[in-house]
Design an enzyme around this catalytic site. Structure first.
Site, short mmCIF file in Angstrom:
data_model
loop_
_atom_site.label_atom_id
_atom_site.label_comp_id
_atom_site.label_asym_id
_atom_site.label_seq_id
_atom_site.Cartn_x
_atom_site.Cartn_y
_atom_site.Cartn_z
N LYS A 166 0.84 -1.28 0.05
CA LYS A 166 -0.07 0.01 -0.16
C LYS A 166 0.94 1.20 0.01
O LYS A 166 1.99 1.24 0.64
CB LYS A 166 -0.91 0.06 1.12
CG LYS A 166 -1.95 0.92 1.19
CD LYS A 166 -2.77 0.73 2.62
CE LYS A 166 -3.81 1.50 2.79
NZ LYS A 166 -4.88 1.43 4.08
N SER A 174 -9.82 1.40 2.97
CA SER A 174 -8.89 2.16 2.06
C SER A 174 -7.93 1.40 1.23
O SER A 174 -7.24 2.04 0.39
CB SER A 174 -8.28 3.24 2.80
OG SER A 174 -7.50 2.41 3.93
N SER A 214 -9.91 -1.35 6.79
CA SER A 214 -9.23 -1.15 5.71
C SER A 214 -8.63 -2.33 5.05
O SER A 214 -8.24 -1.96 3.78
CB SER A 214 -8.50 0.07 5.36
OG SER A 214 -9.20 1.20 5.73
N1 GLN Z 1 -13.46 3.14 6.43
C1 GLN Z 1 -12.46 3.68 7.60
C2 GLN Z 1 -12.54 4.97 7.57
O1 GLN Z 1 -12.93 5.59 6.70
C3 GLN Z 1 -11.21 3.14 6.88
C4 GLN Z 1 -10.14 3.37 7.80
C5 GLN Z 1 -8.96 2.46 7.75
O2 GLN Z 1 -8.92 1.66 8.09
N2 GLN Z 1 -7.74 3.14 7.29
O3 GLN Z 1 -12.03 5.59 8.63
#
Ligand code: GLN
Length: 479
Positions: free
Chosen positions: A80, A155, A179
């Protein structure tokens, strides 16, 4: 020799490399060919590390020749875009860090280099990991290979799509709240959020420091387990990283204790609004499958879990506003010229950050401001402790908890972008594990009638990744 990437696992690749059926470079090239064919449309990778691939493949091949290879040696992996790999850009998919070159390796990269992996490239993500669809990236959305009109989740959407479409064998994502698990569920993969402190956060671009954790993604439980085993461990550069002694002590307490083979379902938690019918039906089928495998499924009651999402959306923006304060146009990242210091801050942040990141910075600053700190932040911390305690109690009775990973399957590109609350609903089942620091995994559990993948989430007590892998392997055999 044509390598069949669809069914390839780490173990199969390792055996073929050991037997010289193909070389490490052949394997990397097989993935590069798919990347060439598919990446433009899917937008999973932001950059391919072409020159490093050759160098890394040479290192790995030498390890095979010297007899020092491990299971991960020569395995092509995607990372990532918020994981630092020395000498390469790590932008967190933000304009703010568009030209930010990492000056050191993240702990996980150091570990992987020791194993001789081949890092293929960096993958697209929601900007600074804020989002559930990979649409907040400053570099365009990533598409779901199961339906190109839909999101891959986020994400870590790019890391999910890279594996789901055979552009990498395994990948690394990161979690603050779902995420890794949510895109794994949307793309038909296995993804784990390990125990907080298990894997060092050193060299990971921070979002919410009390929640962040690196997580492996792959097609099978075994692949994810092998990758997890390669990257966990103590690191002096992360003060929240668990010491080996602590790990041994905690795990020692469980030694000799047998599995109850008893699984809890937090039934009230599944009754909320907005949970898709097909998801519920699939979840019932998963429960039935587990029963057929000899597990007892019992309802457990929970008063606190329903507050997890609200608590997360207080604590996370508070930490975000603190962590991202460094991107001010002076110390790091994009710097926009202006006639006075205030305007340098305002313009750099205004032009460097997208809408979702700015929304969270404003919310977080407000939450931490004098007069509101106690009302919001402190109260959320107290509720977080209550959620942890409730989970501890529940685990006295059952080995693990199960829920669907996400309340709905992958949604259409463009959907939910104007409705942040609807987007935040993606995280409803993920939040308890991140808040409590306990491990949770998403495993493919079938598909909707339209062919969209669905996932089963299993949550275990502190440091019990082993239970997740064990139940997961049972479940995986019969799906
Ligand atoms: N959906 C979560 C958010 O928007 C994702 C965050 C994450 O796990 N990086 O905060």
């Amino acid at each position: 020799m044509k390598i069949n990437l669809i069914d390839l696992t780490i173990e199969k690749a390792h055996n073929s490399l050991l037997k010289d059926e193909y070389t490490v470079l052949d394997l990397a090239n097989a993935y590069l060919a798919v990347i060439k064919e598919k990446n433009e449309e899917l937008n999973a990778y932001l950059e391919i590390f072409y020159t490093d691939i050759i160098k890394q493949a040479e290192v790995a091949q030498k390890m095979f020749q010297a007899g020092t290879s491990t299971l991960m040696t020569g395995i092509p992996i995607a990372i990532k875009d918020n994981i630092l790999f020395e000498g390469h850009i790590a932008s967190a998919s933000s304009k703010m860090l568009e030209n930010h070159v990492a000056v050191y390796d993240a702990f996980v990269i150091k570990k992987l280099k020791m194993e001789g992996v081949v890092i293929l490239g960096r993958t697209n993500m929601d900007e600074f990991a804020m989002g559930s669809s990979t649409q907040t990236s400053a570099y365009g959305a990533t598409r779901n290979p199961h339906d190109m009109t839909r999101v891959p989740g986020g994400s870590s959407g790019g890391s999910a799509v890279a594996v789901a479409s055979d552009m990498a064998l395994v990948s690394l994502g990161t979690e603050t709240c779902g995420s890794v698990r949510q895109p794994s569920s949307f793309c038909g993969l296995v993804g784990i959020k390990p125990t907080y402190g298990s894997i060092s956060r050193s060299g990971i671009i921070a979002m919410g420091s009390s929640l962040d954790q690196v997580g492996p993604m792959g097609k099978t439980i075994a692949d994810v387990e092998i990758l997890y085993n390669a990257i966990y461990g103590h690191d002096i550069l992360d003060s929240t990283s668990l010491s080996d002694k602590f790990r041994r002590t905690v795990l020692g307490e469980f030694k000799g204790q047998s599995f109850k083979k008893r699984i809890g379902v937090p039934r009230e938690f599944l009754k909320g609004e907005g949970i898709n019918e097909e998801v519920l039906k699939n979840f019932d089928e998963s429960c039935q499958k587990l029963k057929n495998l000899g597990y007892e499924i019992v309802d457990v009651s929970s008063d606190m879990m329903k507050y997890s999402l609200a608590v997360y959306y207080i604590i996370m923006p508070a930490e975000v506003s603190s962590n991202l304060a460094r991107y001010d146009g002076i110390r790091y990242g994009l710097s926009v010229d202006a006639s006075n210091l205030y305007d340098v801050y305002a313009k750099s942040k205004g032009q460097g950050f997208g809408k979702e990141v700015r929304r969270r910075l404003l919310l977080g600053t407000y939450i931490l401001s004098h007069g509101y700190y106690d009302a919001y932040y402190n109260k959320a911390l107290k509720v977080r402790d209550m959620i942890k305690e409730e989970l501890l109690n529940i685990f006295k009775d059952v080995d693990v908890l199960i829920t669907p990973t996400v309340p709905f399957p992958a949604f259409k590109l463009g959907e939910k972008m104007d409705d942040p609350i609807a987007m935040y609903m993606c995280d409803i089942f993920s939040a308890p594990a991140n808040l409590a620091g306990i491990p949770a995994i998403s495993i493919p559990s079938g598909k909707t009638v339209d062919g969209l993948p669905l996932g089963l989430q299993i949550t275990a007590p502190y440091l019990r990744e082993d239970i997740l892998f064990s139940i997961g392997k049972d479940f995986e055999k019969r799906v």
